[in-house]
Enzyme design. Structure first.
Site, short mmCIF file in Angstrom:
data_model
loop_
_atom_site.label_atom_id
_atom_site.label_comp_id
_atom_site.label_asym_id
_atom_site.label_seq_id
_atom_site.Cartn_x
_atom_site.Cartn_y
_atom_site.Cartn_z
N ASP A 13 7.25 0.38 -8.19
CA ASP A 13 8.45 0.70 -8.65
C ASP A 13 9.64 0.26 -7.69
OD1 ASP A 13 7.25 1.53 -11.15
OD2 ASP A 13 6.91 3.44 -10.17
N GLU A 14 9.23 -0.85 -6.70
CA GLU A 14 9.95 -0.74 -5.72
C GLU A 14 11.46 -1.66 -6.13
OE1 GLU A 14 7.01 -1.45 -5.32
OE2 GLU A 14 6.20 -0.60 -3.93
N ASN A 38 -0.53 -1.75 -16.56
CA ASN A 38 -0.33 -0.53 -15.64
C ASN A 38 1.15 -0.96 -14.95
OD1 ASN A 38 -1.61 -2.24 -14.07
ND2 ASN A 38 -2.64 -0.54 -12.83
N HIS A 41 7.65 -4.43 -15.14
CA HIS A 41 8.93 -4.81 -14.49
C HIS A 41 9.96 -4.64 -15.42
CE1 HIS A 41 6.52 -7.32 -11.17
NE2 HIS A 41 6.37 -6.07 -11.07
N THR A 42 11.13 -3.95 -15.03
CA THR A 42 12.27 -4.00 -15.80
C THR A 42 13.43 -4.64 -15.46
OG1 THR A 42 11.92 -1.50 -15.99
CG2 THR A 42 14.19 -2.27 -16.42
N ARG A 144 -20.63 -5.69 -13.25
CA ARG A 144 -20.99 -7.09 -13.85
C ARG A 144 -21.44 -6.71 -15.32
NH1 ARG A 144 -24.75 -7.55 -8.91
NH2 ARG A 144 -24.67 -5.33 -9.34
N THR A 240 -4.24 2.68 -7.52
CA THR A 240 -4.79 1.73 -8.44
C THR A 240 -6.04 1.07 -8.17
OG1 THR A 240 -4.22 0.49 -10.53
CG2 THR A 240 -3.47 -0.29 -7.89
N GLY A 303 7.30 6.25 -18.94
CA GLY A 303 8.20 7.05 -18.95
C GLY A 303 8.22 8.47 -18.13
P1 IMP Z 1 -4.05 3.15 -12.84
O1 IMP Z 1 -3.20 2.10 -12.09
O2 IMP Z 1 -3.39 3.22 -14.16
O3 IMP Z 1 -5.25 3.51 -12.62
O4 IMP Z 1 -3.05 4.45 -12.21
C1 IMP Z 1 -3.61 4.80 -10.79
C2 IMP Z 1 -2.24 5.29 -9.85
O5 IMP Z 1 -1.42 4.29 -9.55
C3 IMP Z 1 -1.40 6.48 -10.66
O6 IMP Z 1 -1.07 7.29 -9.66
C4 IMP Z 1 -0.28 5.35 -11.15
O7 IMP Z 1 0.83 6.26 -11.46
C5 IMP Z 1 -0.22 4.45 -10.03
N1 IMP Z 1 0.48 3.30 -10.64
C6 IMP Z 1 -0.25 2.22 -11.37
N2 IMP Z 1 0.46 1.35 -11.84
C7 IMP Z 1 1.81 1.79 -11.02
C8 IMP Z 1 3.09 0.93 -11.01
O8 IMP Z 1 3.41 -0.12 -11.44
N3 IMP Z 1 4.10 1.60 -10.54
C9 IMP Z 1 3.77 2.98 -10.03
N4 IMP Z 1 2.76 3.50 -9.95
C10 IMP Z 1 1.69 2.64 -10.60
#
Ligand code: IMP
Length: 431
Positions: A13-14, A38, A41-42, A144, A240, A303
Site C-alpha cells: 500500500d505504498e 490480494n 492498486h488504486t 505440486r 504474504t 476495506g
Molecule cells: P495474504 O496475502 O492474503 O495471504 O495476506 C497475508 C498478509 O499480507 C496480511 O497481513 C495481509 O494484510 C497482507 N497483504 C497482502 N496483500 C497486501 C497488499 O497488497 N497490501 C497490504 N497488505 C497486504
C-alpha cells in the site's frame, strides 16, 4: 534505461499503483510477476478512480501490453470480472494486449474457503490475510498439486485433477477446519465457463519478454505488496506467500538476471500496514486517526482500516539492500501537512544495544524500541507542487533527511492522488 522494476519497501500500500501508472506511459510492456488479487492498486485517472487487482496498471494507457507472469497466482473468476469491469468503462478493449502465463497457478474457490476457515479458527493468532486464497494456492504450487493455466487446454484431464483436488480439500475443510465443504459440480461449472474466456490470453511469458527485451522495448515490472511482506525477508509469519522483492522478477516474470536495469522502491512518507504482526513505529489514538482519514488509509482490496506509523529508516535501509534500489519514490508527502513535529525512526534499541540496521531474526521486531529524530512540520498545501523548489523549506528538509537515512537518492515525490500530482526528479526510463 529499458527494464525497470517497481517494488514496495514497506508493508504494501505504498502508492505503487500511481507511480506504476505514471511510468507505464513511457513503457511498452507492463508485467506482474508475483502475488494475486490480494494486491490492489488504486489509481485516479482523469478524475476517475480505478482499482486494479490482477491486471497491470498499463491497462489504463492505450496500446500497452500487459503481462501476468508465472510467479503470480490468478483467480480466473476474479480476472474475468476485472477485465469485464474495465471494458464496461471503455478501457482495455483490445484482448491481444493481455498475455497470461500458461505456467501461472490458478486460485480456486477451495483455496479461498481454506484461507477464510483457517483465519476464523486462528482467532487472535490470525495473520489477517485478505481472504482471497493466496497462501493456500501457493501451498499447492509447492506441493505440486496445483492447477496451472495450461492444463485448461486439455479439459478432460483438467477436470479429473480438479475433481481429485476438490475431494481432498473438502475432506480437509470438513475434518480439520470444521468448515462447510464445497459443491464440486458448482466449481466444475464455473471453471467450464471461465475456461473459454481465459484460453485466448495464454502465453509463454518468458519467451515473450526475452523477445521484447531483445527488441529494445521498455518493460516495467510491477511489484505487489512490499518488502516487509516478502515470504523470506518480511515479518514472517505475518507476510504474504510470495517473494515480493525485485529478485522475484527473475523467476516470476521471468526476465533473466542481468537484464534488469533499475529498481525503483516506493515508500510512503510515513508507514502503514494491515493485518497482524510487529510494527515498531506504530502510532495509536488521535494522530493515527487523523492520518488514516487524511491519507484514506483503508485497504483497497478489503476495506480494512490500516495501522499507521512514522517513517522507519531501518526498514528503508533493509529494502534498499534487498532490492538493490536505484532510487526512492516517496508518496503521500501531502498527508503530513499540518503535523508538527514530525518524527522519523533512525534506529532501534533492543535491550541496551542500538541497531541502525535491521537486527537478525524478524521476531526481534516485536521487542525493539524506535529511536526517533524530530523535525519541524509545515502548514502550506503541497498539492500544486511540481518541483522541489515549490515545496516549503521544512518539507524539503524532511525529504532530504529521509533519503539520507535510507541511503538512496530520491527519484519522485507524491503530493496528491492524481497522476500529475508528482514531483519527478529522475524517471528511470528517461535516463
Ligand atoms: P495474504 O496475502 O492474503 O495471504 O495476506 C497475508 C498478509 O499480507 C496480511 O497481513 C495481509 O494484510 C497482507 N497483504 C497482502 N496483500 C497486501 C497488499 O497488497 N497490501 C497490504 N497488505 C497486504
Amino acid at each position: 534505461m529499458k527494464t525497470v522494476a517497481v517494488v514496495g519497501t514497506q508493508w504494501g500500500d505504498e502508492g505503487k499503483g500511481k507511480i506504476v501508472d505514471m511510468l507505464a506511459a513511457d513503457a511498452d510492456v507492463v508485467v506482474r510477476f508475483q502475488g494475486g488479487n490480494n494486491a490492489a492498486h488504486t489509481l485516479v485517472v482523469d478524475g476517475e478512480k480505478f482499482i486494479l487487482r490482477l491486471i497491470p496498471a498499463g491497462a489504463l494507457h492505450p496500446n500497452k501490453v500487459c503481462v501476468i507472469g508465472n510467479g503470480t497466482v490468478v483467480d480466473p473468476i476474479a480476472l474475468n470480472e476485472e477485465i469485464a469491469a474495465l471494458r464496461a468503462r471503455g478501457r482495455f478493449t483490445d484482448p491481444s494486449l493481455l498475455k497470461l502465463s500458461c505456467d501461472a497457478h490458478m486460485v480456486m474457490p477451495y483455496h479461498r474457503a481454506i484461507d477464510r476457515a483457517r483465519e476464523a479458527r486462528a482467532g487472535r493468532r490470525a495473520i489477517g490475510t485478505t481472504g482471497f486464497g493466496i497462501g493456500p494456492a501457493y501451498e499447492d504450487k509447492m506441493a505440486r498439486t496445483g492447477l496451472r493455466f495450461d492444463e485448461l487446454v486439455n479439459y478432460a484431464r483438467f477436470r479429473e485433477k480438479l475433481e481429485r483436488n476438490i475431494a481432498d480439500k473438502n475432506a480437509y475443510l470438513r475434518a480439520v477446519l470444521k468448515a462447510k465443504p464445497l459443491k464440486a459440480s458448482e466449481i466444475i461449472d464455473q471453471m467450464k465457463r471461465v475456461r473459454a474466456c481465459v484460453l485466448p490470453y495464454l502465453c509463454d511469458t518468458g519467451a515473450y519478454l526475452a523477445e521484447a527485451a531483445d527488441a529494445g522495448r521498455r518493460i516495467l515490472f510491477e511489484g505487489a505488496h512490499g518488502t516487509m511482506l516478502d515470504i523470506d525477508h518480511g515479518t514472517y509469519p505475518f507476510v504474504t506467500s510470495s517473494n515480493c522483492i525485485a529478485g522475484a522478477v527473475f523467476s516470476g516474470a521471468p526476465l533473466a538476471p542481468g537484464r534488469l536495469d533499475a529498481v525503483l522502491g516506493i515508500s510512503k512518507a510515513y508507514t502503514t500496514r494491515v493485518g497482524g504482526g510487529p510494527f515498531p513505529t506504530e502510532i495509536k489514538g488521535a494522530l493515527a486517526n487523523r492520518l488514516r482519514t487524511e491519507g484514506e488509509e483503508f485497504g483497497s482490496a478489503t476495506g480494512r482500516p490500516r495501522r499507521i506509523g512514522w517513517f522507519d529508516a531501518v526498514l528503508a535501509r533493509l529494502a534498499v539492500r534487498l532490492n538493490g534500489m536505484w532510487g526512492l519514490a516517496l508518496t503521500k508527502l501531502d498527508v503530513l501537512t499540518g503535523i508538527d513535529p514530525l518524527r522519523v525512526c533512525m534506529a532501534y534499541e533492543l535491550g541496551k544495544e542500538r541497531h541502525v540496521e535491521m537486527p537478525p531474526g524478524r521476531a526481534a521486531l516485536e521487542r525493539v524500541r524506535p529511536v526517533y529524530e524530530e523535525m519541524p512540520g509545515w502548514r502550506e498545501s503541497l498539492s500544486g507542487a511540481r518541483a522541489l523548489d515549490d515545496l516549503p523549506l521544512n518539507a524539503r528538509h524532511y525529504l532530504e533527511r529521509v533519503a539520507e537515512l535510507a541511503g538512496v537518492p530520491l527519484a519522485m515525490v507524491g503530493v496528491g492522488a492524481p497522476r500529475e500530482a508528482t514531483i519527478v526528479l529522475r524517471n528511470p526510463f528517461l535516463v
